[in-house]
Design an enzyme around this catalytic site. Structure first.
Site, PDB file in Angstrom:
ATOM      1  N   SER A  82     111.812 -31.690  27.862  1.00  0.00           N
ATOM      2  CA  SER A  82     110.399 -31.366  28.047  1.00  0.00           C
ATOM      3  C   SER A  82     110.211 -30.114  28.889  1.00  0.00           C
ATOM      4  CB  SER A  82     109.685 -32.526  28.741  1.00  0.00           C
ATOM      5  OG  SER A  82     109.614 -33.638  27.912  1.00  0.00           O
ATOM      6  N   GLY A  83     109.206 -29.331  28.531  1.00  0.00           N
ATOM      7  CA  GLY A  83     108.869 -28.133  29.296  1.00  0.00           C
ATOM      8  C   GLY A  83     109.663 -26.910  28.927  1.00  0.00           C
ATOM      9  N   HIS A  93     103.096 -32.658  31.717  1.00  0.00           N
ATOM     10  CA  HIS A  93     103.589 -33.998  32.050  1.00  0.00           C
ATOM     11  C   HIS A  93     104.843 -33.965  32.919  1.00  0.00           C
ATOM     12  CE1 HIS A  93     106.208 -33.551  28.370  1.00  0.00           C
ATOM     13  NE2 HIS A  93     107.041 -34.230  29.136  1.00  0.00           N
ATOM     14  N   ASP A  96      99.202 -29.724  27.045  1.00  0.00           N
ATOM     15  CA  ASP A  96     100.384 -30.097  27.838  1.00  0.00           C
ATOM     16  C   ASP A  96     101.109 -28.830  28.296  1.00  0.00           C
ATOM     17  OD1 ASP A  96     102.351 -31.548  29.052  1.00  0.00           O
ATOM     18  OD2 ASP A  96     103.304 -32.243  27.191  1.00  0.00           O
TER      19      ASP A  96
END
Length: 481
Positions: free
Chosen positions: A430-431, A275, A326
């Protein structure tokens, strides 16, 4: 929690031509291999004194150093035992005060090696000092206890003991001893056998054009007391998470700003959350060796454009699977014809051999929001890298209706966090990495920050992409990029 970062390293990383070992960093100021030297009785100490006064006086080498020896950077007084990196053309040395202080002063990380086991060869005698002639001892101030032990075992041939005073952090290292004296505030540490290392220290000689991965199996990068904040964590010291990447996006305001976290797994490869790739690749860049986002002159910082990227084809393809799959792989464009330069502060995290275990303490890190009440905007990102420790939550608990229910896909996701609320990843993380220690003591990338509800909320631990499930896919993608 919303979206965040969390990962680390273990067995292999990718280069353009080979697989290299990695993932051998020790996070924190203590670990299971630390030694607590046993106390010596006065009688045992006197017997030891008699033995080592005899043996050390017979085996003493020539070339003893003078009292209060200093080893400044720049080559003066350098020896194989004090050289930071034999491949360094500057021949820099590190001062004893730099050893085992939780900060890598050498590009090779040599000054932080073997710290957690450095006290193992010694026995302890409190409030005792030793009397020697001035030519037989080295004296330093402001030195870490384990650094003092390391210099006895690794940098001084024939070293039989060292004294340490917490007041002023004074270190006295001895080749021979002739007597004992009471010394309040000092603790004497004695070896059963004199050191025979010195110039035979295990320093790797590396070609000057090499791009090495340094084996830092016992190095302490001092997350320690400063490792508790993303939301509910704290600022970490520079170099604590050398695999941490920052993905930036070119904004409408005409500059790059924080977008997501990422994890370095090879000299041109970064893993992140799928994402995070919604903007066009031409608008993204990746920073490595980043710590303070406001400081453009950090020594190990490197910036790369993104050459190519592949997200998992399953991400977003089936609404019934929600946020499963994801995960994405970025290939970095060469910079001045070169890939990422590995150093003490920029190192890859390896892929896991298996999933983490329930209850295991793992680490998260990132520049995401440190306060859930802040708006979800780039301006809310933390200026300095934060980190925290979180436990792995069982699949059955995470899939309970009170937590995530059917939204949690056990095979492809992993939960980590405190059910009562606390440290957690948040928007902007995120990530990034969820890093867990493997069975062999190395750190591995167990998860990629994916999603959550709130940040550090009750019964809402963070949800991470389970990297062990995707290792075959990652290996295939690496061949395609």
């Amino acid at each position: 929690m919303a979206v965040g970062t969390s990962q680390w390293w273990t067995m292999v990383v990718f280069t353009s031509s080979m697989v290299i070992s990695c993932g051998a960093i020790s996070i924190g100021v203590t670990n299971s291999s630390d030694c607590d030297p046993p106390e010596l009785s006065r009688a045992d100490l006197l017997h030891w004194l008699w033995q080592h006064h005899q043996s050390s006086s017979q085996s003493r080498t020539n070339g003893t150093r003078s009292e209060s020896q200093h080893l400044p950077a720049g080559g003066t007084g350098c020896s194989p035992a004090t050289l930071c990196d034999p491949a360094d053309p500057l021949d820099d040395c590190y001062h004893p005060r730099d050893a085992c202080d939780g900060m890598a002063d050498c590009m090779s990380g040599q000054d932080e090696l073997h710290c957690d086991s450095s006290l193992c060869p010694f026995r302890r005698a409190g409030a005792i000092s030793v009397s020697v002639s001035g030519s037989e001892e080295l004296v330093w101030d402001d030195v870490n206890l384990r650094g003092c032990a390391r210099f006895c075992t690794e940098a001084l041939t024939g070293c039989v003991a060292f004294g340490y005073s917490a007041a002023g952090r004074r270190c006295r290292v001895f080749r021979s001893v002739s007597g004992l004296e009471d010394a309040p505030g000092w603790v004497l540490y004695v070896r059963q056998e004199p050191s025979e290392l010195s110039s035979e220290m295990a320093l790797e000689t590396l070609p000057l054009d090499a791009n090495p991965v340094f084996d830092t199996r016992t190095r302490v990068l001092s997350a320690g007391s400063s490792s508790r904040r993303v939301v509910g964590g704290r600022v970490v010291t520079y170099g604590t998470y050398p695999w941490q990447a920052q993905i930036q996006v070119y904004s409408n305001a005409g500059h790059f700003e924080h977008h997501c976290g990422g994890v370095l797994i090879g000299e041109r490869l970064v893993l992140t959350a799928a994402h995070c790739l919604r903007p066009a690749l031409t608008r993204l860049q990746v920073k490595l060796g980043q710590h303070d986002r406001r400081d453009a002159s950090e020594r190990f910082e490197q910036t790369f454009a993104v050459e190519n990227a592949l997200s998992h084809p399953g991400y977003g393809a089936d609404p019934a699977r929600g946020d499963a799959d994801d995960i994405a792989v970025l290939k970095l464009r060469l910079r001045h014809g070169r890939p990422v330069v590995f150093s003490s502060h920029v190192q890859p995290l390896c892929l896991p051999r298996g999933p983490p275990t329930v209850g295991q303490e793992c680490h998260i890190s990132g520049w995401g929001k440190t306060d859930a009440r802040l708006p979800d905007a780039a301006s809310s990102a933390a200026d300095i890298l934060h980190g925290a420790s979180v436990p792995i939550v069982s699949d059955s608990v995470c899939a309970a209706p009170e937590l995530y229910g059917s939204r949690f896909v056990a095979e492809r996701m992993v939960c980590a966090g405190h059910l009562a609320g606390g440290a957690d990843t948040c928007q902007g993380d995120s990530g990034g990495p969820l890093a867990c220690p493997g069975a062999d003591g190395r750190w591995q990338l167990s998860g990629i920050v994916s999603f959550g509800v709130g940040c550090g909320d009750l019964l809402k631990p963070g949800v991470y992409t389970r990297v062990s499930y995707y290792v075959p896919w990652i290996e295939r993608v690496v061949q395609l990029l």
